[in-house]
Design an enzyme around this catalytic site. Structure first.
Site, PDB file in Angstrom:
ATOM      1  N   GLU A  65       0.815  -1.220   0.000  1.00 44.72           N
ATOM      2  CA  GLU A  65       0.000   0.000   0.000  1.00 44.72           C
ATOM      3  C   GLU A  65       0.849   1.272   0.000  1.00 44.72           C
ATOM      4  O   GLU A  65       0.445   2.300   0.549  1.00 44.72           O
ATOM      5  CB  GLU A  65      -0.966   0.000   1.198  1.00 44.72           C
ATOM      6  CG  GLU A  65      -1.982  -1.124   1.141  1.00 44.72           C
ATOM      7  CD  GLU A  65      -3.085  -0.998   2.190  1.00 44.72           C
ATOM      8  OE1 GLU A  65      -2.984  -0.121   3.064  1.00 44.72           O
ATOM      9  OE2 GLU A  65      -4.047  -1.790   2.133  1.00 44.72           O
ATOM     10  N   ASN A 121      -4.932  -5.055  -2.518  1.00 47.12           N
ATOM     11  CA  ASN A 121      -5.695  -5.074  -1.274  1.00 47.12           C
ATOM     12  C   ASN A 121      -7.028  -4.382  -1.536  1.00 47.12           C
ATOM     13  O   ASN A 121      -7.062  -3.180  -1.799  1.00 47.12           O
ATOM     14  CB  ASN A 121      -4.957  -4.315  -0.167  1.00 47.12           C
ATOM     15  CG  ASN A 121      -3.597  -4.913   0.156  1.00 47.12           C
ATOM     16  OD1 ASN A 121      -3.279  -6.012  -0.281  1.00 47.12           O
ATOM     17  ND2 ASN A 121      -2.806  -4.198   0.930  1.00 47.12           N
TER      18      ASN A 121
END
Length: 744
Positions: free
Chosen positions: A376, A430
């Site tokens: 991320e 994700n």
């Protein structure tokens, strides 16, 4: 011969000292390792756990040590930076809290020496991680050893590695095994004896020579084949001088081939082998990350019970013992460094050193198939420096290890056109559609779109999940933190992800609840509750069994909702999970019929009119029991009440056909009056594009994701991150205005 002396017992410890002591302090506390000073305050919420420098001290008496030429201090985990002092002299500094490192203390070791290790987990801009959704526990939380060796020995200095690297290449029915080693202070006349043994200890191949790299052959090789057959060989190298063994290193290894195909997913030894599993954090309730071997063993057994074939070991290097267990059990592993959430231009060298340690220390594990570059990291967008950092890491991994692939865990807001996506060999995303905005139905189509756009890039799902505590309802709703909504969410995600075989790997976030001290939500602060099991490993949530039904071959049947006993409705829905083809449900001994379900999820409408109804689910030779009770009013013990919440969702007045604080911002903004509402009163209080929230500048992608939150939930989360406070009266007034705006 090499001797490894464990130093875990009886260390003096303090968080109060401001300098390295000259002698053993009398007023410090005694602790045994592994130890973390955040085992309590790192799990209770409010993001106020101690982050700073603490000191560990121990007296080393040379006469008590094995006789050796050289002594290396080995630290297997000191989070996150540490300095080593011996009798006040500074010997070493290390940045990175999740890997092994060593210090040669030979020249400075006296008759009786005071060893002090200063460990620091304070915030800085040079060591990862600094911004992430988990607690950065401080401490000497893994073993500390003293390695005692001769002057000539296998390397102990290079990035904490084991001193040998084994590279097996499968060729038809045989295997060619390259074994490489590194020597310190080698001498003329010394030789090396290489031996490969089978799992039963029988010698398979051997050679004695003075080369530090050899090739040995295993005829009719027995392959390491994941959960089906995790066969391991052992490679051993002995350093000989005058016919005597003066040092020895060994490692287990496995022989296997694999590839990741953009259409057919993961291929192991030429067979399709779907990677379906979980992610795992290395902490426990009341212990922090100072785990013992039995904790690792329990974790691996629970993961195997679910039927997983893979684990993403997030977001850092885990204990070597756990990688060993993964080798033994046949779990396919994603290993990564804590390059996470927020790119720091001042920390590039730390990403490089942590990646080198990860690869060097874990090279011999057959379970590992991909090196994770980051997680991320583009949440605030890509930059040239970020991309350059990733290219450096990607190239370095391929140079150090030509047998494995690289990957990333990208975040939903990262466009699939971002050049970041093109860097690694394979990609995962994700996604939390159905929890952090959006709805569950968006997951499968998103992957289809990626796959259609980039048919040659293997795509996986590296995180997905939602939170559940001991809250219950017969009408599960996104964001309610009930066990029932989590079960529904995972039923939907299983059906969407597991039926798309091009998805190379799926990893549930998370196998276990874990410490995240910055979180104050769900009614139990200081934790992320997305686990399939509770933080203490005592309770398997219903969603645990949803995965077991799809992945495990061990027959079972599970009645959901065991903690949801009191129910108000006359007919209630009861769900049963099983990997057997047919389930029959009995209520107080009366059969409610048999059902078949190809998706392993069996739904029954159960009369709920008796004071108490005993339910028995039967599948083949297996059965499970639970109880429900008829009550007149909903049991408020099942309803989430946020600690410190000004207003809970069930306190909000809802008018049919009109909006409320419980509706999603995106839905409200889709109407003209809803837009005007947000441009007025709410816009003054909500974060705007360009502003920073929790250290991140809000961009278009983050703003779009915010549209998937309910008004109440986003205000609550923004309040915690920005210090924005609203009164109950203000919220109720806002809700009253929303009650006047018609839904589309």
């Amino acid at each position: 011969m090499r001797t490894v002396l464990n130093l875990n017992s009886k260390w003096a410890f303090t968080k109060q000292a401001s300098a390295v002591p000259a002698s053993m302090p009398a007023d410090w506390n005694w602790v045994n390792l592994p130890h973390s000073w955040n085992a309590i305050d790192g799990q209770d919420g409010d993001n106020d756990y101690f982050r700073g420098t603490a000191y560990y001290a121990k007296t080393i008496v040379k006469a008590d040590l094995p006789v050796a030429d050289q002594y290396y201090l080995e630290l297997c985990g000191a989070n996150s930076s540490a300095d080593v002092y011996l009798d006040g002299k500074h010997l070493a500094h290390h940045d990175g809290g999740y890997s092994t490192w060593r210090v040669n203390i030979t020249e400075h070791l006296g008759v009786s020496s005071l060893l002090v290790i200063a460990v620091d987990n304070s915030a800085n801009e040079t060591v990862y991680p600094q911004t992430a959704d988990f607690t950065f526990y401080g401490g000497l939380y893994r073993n500390v050893n003293l390695i005692c060796v001769a002057n000539s020995h296998f390397d102990l200095d290079y990035y904490g590695g084991p001193g040998l690297a084994v590279t097996p290449i499968v060729e038809d029915k045989d295997a060619r095994v390259t074994i490489e080693t590194w020597l310190t202070n080698s001498k003329m006349g010394q030789s090396l004896r290489y031996t490969i043994s089978s799992a039963c200890g029988c010698e398979v191949a051997s050679v004695e020579c003075d080369d530090t790299m050899v090739e040995l052959y295993i005829p009719e090789v027995h392959l390491w084949h994941g959960r089906k057959d995790p066969y391991l060989y052992t490679a051993k190298i002995e350093l000989l001088e005058d016919g005597n063994v003066i040092d020895c290193v060994s490692t287990r290894f496995g022989c296997r081939t694999f590839k990741i195909d953009p259409e057919n997913g993961f291929i192991l030894n030429g067979e399709e082998y779907p990677l379906r599993g979980v992610s795992r954090h290395q902490d426990r309730w009341g212990i922090g990350n100072a785990l013992l071997p039995e904790h690792h063993e329990e974790d691996i057994e629970l993961i195997c019970e679910v039927g997983c074939t893979t684990i993403r070991l997030a977001h850092y290097q885990h204990d070597q013992y756990f990688y060993d267990l993964c080798d033994e059990k046949g779990l396919v592993i994603w290993a990564e460094i804590p390059y996470i959430s927020k790119h720091m231009p001042t920390a590039r060298e730390n990403t490089i050193s942590q990646m080198k340690e990860l690869v060097v220390q874990n090279y011999n594990h057959p379970s590992i198939v991909v090196w994770g570059l980051s997680n991320e990291i583009t949440i605030a967008g890509s930059t040239e420096d970020l991309l350059e950092n990733h290219n450096i890491l990607n190239d370095m991994c391929h140079e150090m290890d030509k047998t494995r692939l690289t990957t990333i865990a990208s975040v939903s807001m990262c466009p699939i056109t971002d050049p970041y996506i093109q860097i690694p060999d394979v990609v995962s995303y994700n996604h939390y559609f159905g929890w952090y905005g959006g709805d569950t139905s968006m997951n499968g189509p998103w992957f289809d779109k990626f796959h259609a756009t980039y048919p040659n890039i293997p795509i996986g799902c590296s995180e997905y999940g939602c939170e559940a505590l001991n809250w219950h309802t017969s009408k599960p709703t996104q964001g309610d933190y009930t066990e029932e909504y989590q079960a529904y969410y995972h039923e939907e995600l299983i059906k969407q992800l597991f039926t798309r075989k091009y998805i190379w790997a799926t990893h549930v976030w998370n196998m276990f609840d874990f410490g995240a001290d910055a979180r104050n939500e769900g009614g139990e602060n200081g934790q992320n509750h997305k686990g399939l099991m509770t933080f203490d490993r005592k309770y398997k949530k219903d969603s645990f069994y949803a995965y077991k039904a799809w992945l495990s071959d061990d027959p079972f049947v599970h009645l959901c909702g065991k903690r949801y006993i009191d129910r108000v409705e006359d007919v209630t829905k009861v769900t049963v999970y099983s990997n057997l083809p047919e389930v029959e449900l009995f209520a107080n001994g009366v059969s409610l019929g048999k059902k078949a379900a190809e998706d392993h999820f069996f739904y029954f409408d159960v009369p709920n009119t008796a004071e108490e109804t005993k339910l028995v689910a039967v599948a083949g030779d297996y059965q499970d029991e639970s109880v429900i009770r008829k009550v007149a009013e909903f049991n408020n013990a099942y309803r989430l009440q946020e600690k410190g919440a000004i207003l809970n969702w069930f306190d909000i007045n809802e008018v049919e056909g009109y909006f409320s604080l419980n509706d999603k911002i995106g839905d409200i903004m889709a109407t003209m009056k809803g837009k005007l509402f947000f441009m007025g009163m709410v816009a003054k209080m909500m974060p705007k594009k360009g502003e920073k929230v929790a250290g991140f500048e809000l961009n278009d992608n983050m703003m779009q994701m915010m549209g998937g939150f309910t008004v109440l939930r986003l205000i609550s989360m923004a309040g915690g991150m920005m210090g924005m406070e609203m009164t109950k009266e203000q919220l109720l007034e806002m809700n009253a205005q929303l009650n006047k705006i018609k839904k589309k």
